[in-house]
Design an enzyme around this catalytic site. Structure first.
Site, PDB file in Angstrom:
ATOM      1  N   ARG A  30       0.873  -1.176   0.000  1.00 23.29           N
ATOM      2  CA  ARG A  30       0.000   0.000   0.000  1.00 23.29           C
ATOM      3  C   ARG A  30       0.907   1.223   0.000  1.00 23.29           C
ATOM      4  O   ARG A  30       1.977   1.206   0.636  1.00 23.29           O
ATOM      5  CB  ARG A  30      -0.899  -0.011   1.244  1.00 23.29           C
ATOM      6  N   HIS A  31       0.502   2.278  -0.727  1.00 23.99           N
ATOM      7  CA  HIS A  31       1.259   3.541  -0.725  1.00 23.99           C
ATOM      8  C   HIS A  31       1.545   3.992   0.710  1.00 23.99           C
ATOM      9  O   HIS A  31       0.869   3.562   1.650  1.00 23.99           O
ATOM     10  CB  HIS A  31       0.459   4.620  -1.452  1.00 23.99           C
ATOM     11  N   ARG A  34      -0.145   9.648   3.224  1.00 25.87           N
ATOM     12  CA  ARG A  34      -0.719  10.647   2.326  1.00 25.87           C
ATOM     13  C   ARG A  34      -1.537  11.644   3.142  1.00 25.87           C
ATOM     14  O   ARG A  34      -1.831  11.410   4.309  1.00 25.87           O
ATOM     15  CB  ARG A  34      -1.629   9.980   1.285  1.00 25.87           C
ATOM     16  N   ARG A 103      -0.041   9.215  -5.369  1.00 25.48           N
ATOM     17  CA  ARG A 103       0.539   8.645  -4.141  1.00 25.48           C
ATOM     18  C   ARG A 103       1.150   7.264  -4.351  1.00 25.48           C
ATOM     19  O   ARG A 103       2.087   6.892  -3.658  1.00 25.48           O
ATOM     20  CB  ARG A 103      -0.492   8.613  -3.017  1.00 25.48           C
ATOM     21  N   ASP A 295      -5.268   0.424  -0.175  1.00 26.04           N
ATOM     22  CA  ASP A 295      -5.845  -0.455   0.845  1.00 26.04           C
ATOM     23  C   ASP A 295      -6.919  -1.371   0.247  1.00 26.04           C
ATOM     24  O   ASP A 295      -6.996  -2.551   0.583  1.00 26.04           O
ATOM     25  CB  ASP A 295      -6.371   0.330   2.059  1.00 26.04           C
TER      26      ASP A 295
END
Ligand SMILES: *[C@@H]1O[C@H](CO)[C@@H](O)[C@H](O)[C@H]1NC(C)=O
Ligand SMILES: *[C@@H]1O[C@H](CO)[C@@H](O)[C@H](O)[C@H]1NC(C)=O
Ligand SMILES: *[C@@H]1O[C@H](CO)[C@@H](O)[C@H](O)[C@H]1NC(C)=O
Ligand SMILES: *[C@@H]1O[C@H](CO)[C@@H](O)[C@H](O)[C@H]1NC(C)=O
Ligand SMILES: *[C@@H]1O[C@H](CO)[C@@H](O)[C@H](O)[C@H]1NC(C)=O
Ligand SMILES: *[C@@H]1O[C@H](CO)[C@@H](O)[C@H](O)[C@H]1NC(C)=O
Length: 394
Positions: A30-31, A34, A103, A295
């Site tokens: 997951r990034h 943010r 992101r 997510d």
């Protein structure tokens, strides 16, 4: 004396004979940190939210720093395990792939830049919306829509959240918010949640659970970002007990929209097929594939693969930012058997707040995952053949 050293010798021979070698790795990430996503945060509270330097939904510079640490760690780990040998792996050995959102691309670039400095590694991405990461409904039948709505409503009704809603109302001073004073939505406990499902869009929930998730998402990001504790949720989330008072709202929201059987299977199909191909097609597959998504991708993939309940120590999120599900194909040289091992690799909340650099001495957390269809042994390995069979039934 002689016997003792003989036994010791035998033991060490037995240990060194059974060697497992890491052959192939797929990392689904997951990034990283943010800025908050919701547009209506100001409606929820008379209080002033913290300000962020970056645009809405963008990776922050803290997120870039933390993802760089992950890149450094994984590069060391992959070399230590012998999967990567060369300083600058080529695309047919290490392949980085990100969704088109800012992101996700910026996260993948941060990982690669720090993991492989002065190498020219390209992060592959589509030009437009990438169906592999897009968490939309693919099944256009009305029967499916009805079944999914029923599953979601059943889950909604099973949630016991009164106390969490009341705690959040106090944190937000909700009765004095515009939601209450202008829109006349004044009671998180009694206002209605409504689920929407339609072909080609993301499942959607309106009402207090969605609102709560958005506010909590902001608190979680403020905390990782390292805002002073008297600014995170206006100083009302100092300890684990206080977080535990509201986190069920965020879990409940994600469980309702992504963590039910039919929807997770349907939504994650393109990503699952992509990963399946990486493990089953044995020609021209890079040894390491690094995938940067959201997510929604992790929730739906984990549910659809039948992952058993797990607990991430030191984390409030079930699917933390910067966290990675790491699929590892291992080979036992002694009996020529292949295995699958799956770890959730993530940094704990405190380490993220403090911006702790990762290394072999200070590694991220590893939490072993187990799939219902692939029984693990004491070392956490399940048989490759079982894993392959499972993939083929999905
Ligand atoms: C192969 O050997 C390992 C120990 O080195 C053992 O755990 C495993 O069960 C063996 N696999 C098979 C299929 O016999
Ligand atoms: C880096 O890679 C890209 C794409 O593979 C290529 O177009 C570019 O020329 C490379 N740059 C350097 C400095 O090697
Ligand atoms: C769509 O959903 C229906 C009802 O659950 C199911 O019978 C059908 O197989 C699904 N179609 C696809 C392509 O998955
Ligand atoms: C939660 O609140 C609703 C509405 O006030 C009430 O009907 C319900 O009984 C409460 N449930 C629990 C478990 O307290
Ligand atoms: C495996 O990969 C090759 C080359 O990329 C491709 O041509 C082939 O169709 C793939 N095989 C399967 C079973 O998907
Ligand atoms: C999905 O739901 C199951 C069962 O309700 C739960 O144990 C699990 O933690 C949830 N998974 C995630 C990723 O939240």
């Amino acid at each position: 004396m002689f016997l003792k050293s003989f036994i010791l010798l035998c033991i060490s021979v037995a240990i060194s004979n059974s060697e497992v070698i890491l052959k192939q790795v797929v990392i689904l990430s997951r990034h990283n940190v943010r800025t908050p996503l919701a547009k209506n945060l100001a409606m929820m509270t008379p209080k002033i939210w913290p300000t962020w330097k970056e645009k809405r939904g963008y990776l922050t510079s803290k997120g870039e720093l933390l993802e760089g640490f992950m890149g450094e760690y994984f590069s060391l780990w992959l070399r230590k395990e012998g999967v990567l040998a060369e300083l600058c792996p080529t695309e047919d050995v290490f392949f980085a792939y990100a969704n088109t959102a800012q992101r996700t691309m910026a996260s993948a670039k941060a990982f690669v830049r720090k993991g492989f400095p002065s190498c020219n590694i390209t992060v592959y991405h589509k030009e437009d919306k990438d169906p592999i990461f897009d968490p939309i409904v693919h099944n256009d039948s009305t029967v499916f829509r009805q079944q999914v709505l029923e599953e979601m409503q059943l889950h909604l009704r099973s949630l016991v959240l009164n106390h969490s809603y009341e705690t959040l109302e106090n944190i937000l001073d909700y009765k004095k918010s515009n939601c209450c004073e202008i829109d006349n939505k004044c009671d998180l406990v009694t206002d209605k949640n409504q689920a929407f499902v339609s072909f080609g869009t993301k499942p959607y929930l309106s009402g207090p659970l969605k609102l709560s998730k958005s506010a909590i998402d902001s608190f979680i990001m403020e905390n990782y970002e390292g805002f002073p504790l008297n600014e995170v949720a206006w100083g009302q989330l100092w300890n684990m007990n206080q977080w535990n008072g509201i986190i069920a709202l965020s879990r409940g929201y994600h469980d309702v929209i992504f963590n039910t059987t039919l929807i997770s299977k349907d939504i994650s199909k393109p990503l699952r097929d992509y990963i399946k191909e990486l493990f089953i097609n044995e020609t021209n597959i890079p040894k390491v594939v690094f995938i940067m998504g959201h997510d929604a991708n992790l929730y739906t993939l984990l549910n659809s693969m039948g992952v058993k309940p797990y607990n991430l120590k030191g984390q409030y999120e079930k699917v933390p930012v910067g966290g990675k599900v790491v699929f590892q194909k291992w080979f036992d040289t002694q009996n020529s058997t292949f295995y699958m091992k799956i770890d959730y690799v993530y940094q704990n909340t405190q380490g993220m707040r403090e911006g702790l650099r990762l290394s072999m001495e200070n590694p991220p957390e590893f939490t072993l995952l187990e799939l219902h269809g692939c029984k693990i042994n004491d070392e956490g390995f399940c048989l490759w053949d079982d894993f392959k069979k499972l993939l083929n039934t999905l």
